[in-house]
Design a protein around this motif. Structure first.
Motif, PDB file in Angstrom:
ATOM      1  N   VAL A 130      -6.933 -30.703  16.937  1.00 39.71           N
ATOM      2  CA  VAL A 130      -5.882 -30.151  16.301  1.00 39.71           C
ATOM      3  C   VAL A 130      -6.328 -29.708  14.955  1.00 39.71           C
ATOM      4  O   VAL A 130      -5.072 -29.230  14.159  1.00 39.71           O
ATOM      5  N   ALA A 131      -7.357 -29.557  14.538  1.00 42.18           N
ATOM      6  CA  ALA A 131      -7.621 -29.235  13.147  1.00 42.18           C
ATOM      7  C   ALA A 131      -7.196 -27.811  12.801  1.00 42.18           C
ATOM      8  O   ALA A 131      -6.835 -27.636  11.416  1.00 42.18           O
ATOM      9  N   GLY A 132      -7.438 -27.022  13.840  1.00 43.88           N
ATOM     10  CA  GLY A 132      -6.939 -25.621  13.508  1.00 43.88           C
ATOM     11  C   GLY A 132      -5.412 -25.544  13.474  1.00 43.88           C
ATOM     12  O   GLY A 132      -5.074 -24.357  12.864  1.00 43.88           O
ATOM     13  N   LEU A 133      -4.523 -26.543  13.615  1.00 43.79           N
ATOM     14  CA  LEU A 133      -3.131 -26.304  13.723  1.00 43.79           C
ATOM     15  C   LEU A 133      -2.560 -26.705  12.264  1.00 43.79           C
ATOM     16  O   LEU A 133      -1.540 -26.667  11.947  1.00 43.79           O
ATOM     17  N   ALA A 134      -3.432 -27.464  11.622  1.00 48.21           N
ATOM     18  CA  ALA A 134      -3.000 -27.749  10.263  1.00 48.21           C
ATOM     19  C   ALA A 134      -2.671 -26.753   9.199  1.00 48.21           C
ATOM     20  O   ALA A 134      -3.178 -25.710   9.557  1.00 48.21           O
ATOM     21  N   ASP A 135      -1.934 -26.766   8.009  1.00 50.32           N
ATOM     22  CA  ASP A 135      -1.763 -25.856   7.218  1.00 50.32           C
ATOM     23  C   ASP A 135      -2.440 -26.544   5.709  1.00 50.32           C
ATOM     24  O   ASP A 135      -1.905 -27.162   5.337  1.00 50.32           O
ATOM     25  N   PRO A 136      -3.264 -25.989   5.066  1.00 53.02           N
ATOM     26  CA  PRO A 136      -4.309 -24.908   5.851  1.00 53.02           C
ATOM     27  C   PRO A 136      -4.969 -25.329   7.311  1.00 53.02           C
ATOM     28  O   PRO A 136      -5.349 -26.378   7.234  1.00 53.02           O
ATOM     29  N   PRO A 137      -5.300 -24.390   7.887  1.00 50.51           N
ATOM     30  CA  PRO A 137      -6.338 -25.011   9.093  1.00 50.51           C
ATOM     31  C   PRO A 137      -7.670 -25.493   8.380  1.00 50.51           C
ATOM     32  O   PRO A 137      -8.205 -25.226   7.452  1.00 50.51           O
ATOM     33  N   LEU A 138      -7.966 -26.617   9.128  1.00 50.99           N
ATOM     34  CA  LEU A 138      -8.881 -27.588   8.673  1.00 50.99           C
ATOM     35  C   LEU A 138     -10.403 -27.102   9.216  1.00 50.99           C
ATOM     36  O   LEU A 138     -10.525 -27.014  10.440  1.00 50.99           O
ATOM     37  N   THR A 139     -11.346 -27.292   8.379  1.00 53.67           N
ATOM     38  CA  THR A 139     -12.722 -26.932   8.926  1.00 53.67           C
ATOM     39  C   THR A 139     -13.027 -28.227   9.644  1.00 53.67           C
ATOM     40  O   THR A 139     -12.633 -29.233   9.082  1.00 53.67           O
ATOM     41  N   ALA A 140     -13.845 -28.083  10.592  1.00 60.04           N
ATOM     42  CA  ALA A 140     -14.080 -29.385  11.567  1.00 60.04           C
ATOM     43  C   ALA A 140     -15.174 -29.445  12.046  1.00 60.04           C
ATOM     44  O   ALA A 140     -15.944 -28.254  12.413  1.00 60.04           O
ATOM     45  N   VAL A 141     -15.636 -30.558  12.528  1.00 50.79           N
ATOM     46  CA  VAL A 141     -17.123 -30.856  13.187  1.00 50.79           C
ATOM     47  C   VAL A 141     -16.611 -30.970  14.656  1.00 50.79           C
ATOM     48  O   VAL A 141     -15.717 -32.078  14.886  1.00 50.79           O
ATOM     49  N   ARG A 142     -17.007 -30.182  15.311  1.00 44.48           N
ATOM     50  CA  ARG A 142     -16.665 -30.443  16.811  1.00 44.48           C
ATOM     51  C   ARG A 142     -17.826 -31.135  17.600  1.00 44.48           C
ATOM     52  O   ARG A 142     -18.833 -30.442  17.744  1.00 44.48           O
ATOM     53  N   PRO A 143     -17.550 -32.382  18.147  1.00 47.01           N
ATOM     54  CA  PRO A 143     -18.407 -33.017  18.732  1.00 47.01           C
ATOM     55  C   PRO A 143     -18.715 -32.476  20.368  1.00 47.01           C
ATOM     56  O   PRO A 143     -17.833 -32.147  20.866  1.00 47.01           O
ATOM     57  N   PRO A 144     -19.849 -32.799  20.726  1.00 48.61           N
ATOM     58  CA  PRO A 144     -20.198 -31.938  22.011  1.00 48.61           C
ATOM     59  C   PRO A 144     -19.774 -33.022  23.159  1.00 48.61           C
ATOM     60  O   PRO A 144     -20.564 -33.742  23.758  1.00 48.61           O
TER      61      PRO A 144
END
Length: 91
Positions: free
Chosen positions: A16-30
């Motif tokens: 849900v990191a992209g839904l925050a304001d501002p959108p959060l940079t995130a590490v996406r685990p595989p």
């Protein structure tokens, strides 16, 4: 304090990191690779336990290997960095 002007914020797991304001940079685990790797290690472990059990039944009272006697297997997976506004990017 202002994000990202004063502080860069990075999240782990991109659910849900992209839904925050501002959108959060995130590490996406595989996640799929994590699950597949865990299953592969489990299957190796079960095969080794079965082989140990058979060896004990065929031996003259030898002890089965314990988990501590087994080799360690390492699987390296690469997460993905999703850069968004919380780290100063205008992406």
């Amino acid at each position: 304090m202002r994000i990202p002007a004063d502080l860069a914020v990075v999240a782990y797991d991109d659910e849900v990191a992209g839904l925050a304001d501002p959108p959060l940079t995130a590490v996406r685990p595989p996640k799929a690779a994590i699950g597949a790797g865990a299953l592969e290690l489990l299957m190796r472990r079960l095969a080794a336990v079965r082989a140990d059990d058979a060896a004990v039944r065929d031996s003259d009272g030898g002890d089965a290997f314990t988990g501590a006697d087994r080799p360690v297997h390492r699987i390296e997976l690469s997460p993905r960095l999703i850069v968004r506004a919380s780290s100063g990017s205008h992406a």
